[in-house]
Design an enzyme around this catalytic site. Sequence first.
Site, short mmCIF file in Angstrom:
data_model
loop_
_atom_site.label_atom_id
_atom_site.label_comp_id
_atom_site.label_asym_id
_atom_site.label_seq_id
_atom_site.Cartn_x
_atom_site.Cartn_y
_atom_site.Cartn_z
N ASP A 186 -1.57 -7.52 7.10
CA ASP A 186 -3.00 -7.45 6.80
C ASP A 186 -3.25 -8.04 5.41
O ASP A 186 -2.57 -8.99 5.03
CB ASP A 186 -3.50 -6.00 6.93
CG ASP A 186 -2.87 -5.05 5.90
OD1 ASP A 186 -1.77 -5.35 5.40
OD2 ASP A 186 -3.48 -4.01 5.61
N GLY B 286 0.42 -5.14 0.52
CA GLY B 286 -0.74 -5.10 -0.35
C GLY B 286 -0.54 -5.80 -1.67
O GLY B 286 -1.50 -6.24 -2.31
N GLY C 239 0.83 -1.19 0.00
CA GLY C 239 0.00 0.00 0.00
C GLY C 239 0.86 1.25 0.00
O GLY C 239 2.07 1.21 0.28
N GLU D 85 5.45 -5.71 7.80
CA GLU D 85 4.76 -4.66 8.53
C GLU D 85 5.31 -4.37 9.92
O GLU D 85 5.28 -3.21 10.38
CB GLU D 85 3.26 -5.00 8.64
CG GLU D 85 2.50 -4.84 7.34
CD GLU D 85 2.69 -5.99 6.35
OE1 GLU D 85 2.16 -5.91 5.23
OE2 GLU D 85 3.37 -6.97 6.71
#
Length: 344
Positions: free
Chosen positions: A143, A112, A64, A135
């Site tokens: 995620d 992502g 992301g 992360e």
Amino acid sequence: MSDVEFSVHDGLGRITLNRPGVLNALNHDMVRAIAARLEHWRVDTGVRAVVIDGAGDRGLCAGGDIRSIYDDARAGGTASPAFWADEYRLNAAIAGYPKPYVALMDGIVMGGGVGVSAHGSHRIVTDRSRVAMPEVGIGFVPDVGGTYLLSRAPGELGTHVVLTAARLTAADAIHCGLADHYVAASRLPDLIDALADHTPDAAAAMVAGPPPPSPLAAEAEWIDHCYAADTVEEILDRLRDGGDAAVAAAKQIDGGSPTALKVTLRALRSAAALPDLAAVLDQEYRISCRALASPDLVEGVRARIVDKDRAPRWSPATLAEVDDAIVDSYFADLGDDERRGADR
């Protein structure tokens, strides 16, 4: 040129992430555009399979748009939850897509990028692939369904991957269940050509070869022993008493956010017991929203991406200071916002 390009040729719906200057990092507009196009192609009889790749020669997607999330967190954190809600819906839509979804996971595939590829039906890795969920190094928690996928990896390999932010080779990714087929990067054009006339399974069989041995699989014995411990502190104690590779892993973990490390371990263990991807994405949404309000996400991005001093000042600063109440708070119901990202 737009940030994501779409085309249809020979029955293939092609998605190309098109931000090579930032390694095709996903922004909200890209997520919405991909979701809308997949919905259209779902019922388009002229599209029999979907292929996703990334522009440039560095990788599919670095994740992301972390800088945007950093700016949003500093401004009060109103945009990122909406981005995550749509991103996680997209991850679920890819996992349940009724047509073959072929992800070319060439080069760097992180965060992502894993979300838009590793939930697909046909996941292709190459000799250049490096797959990671990094992360914890920026005070965040894996995620995009990453905890779902890695909680189902063999033994404790997934725990090692998320706590150390390890970069997986193509063979590692296949072994951990994040990919299906190994194709030399030089033969990706041959794969695309084969897809024009064959099913994805047949095309992969024509072009794919056996991957080299997985380095991670060779380390399974000490990994399974060390990471089977119940807490991050116990895992670190076991690693520090291990061999050189285990000690190196401990050093990697030491650099992560203490809060993110503990929340990540809980999230992975919890994901293993949840029934499906949708339930795990709901859990990840809660955690992401809570992380947005924590000091560590802003500090982690500052240290690694903005100022690049590689010296984050985590708060709390030590694992001992991260008590169960802090960890529990990341998993608590979001109240009025609870279903914002869950209605998939």
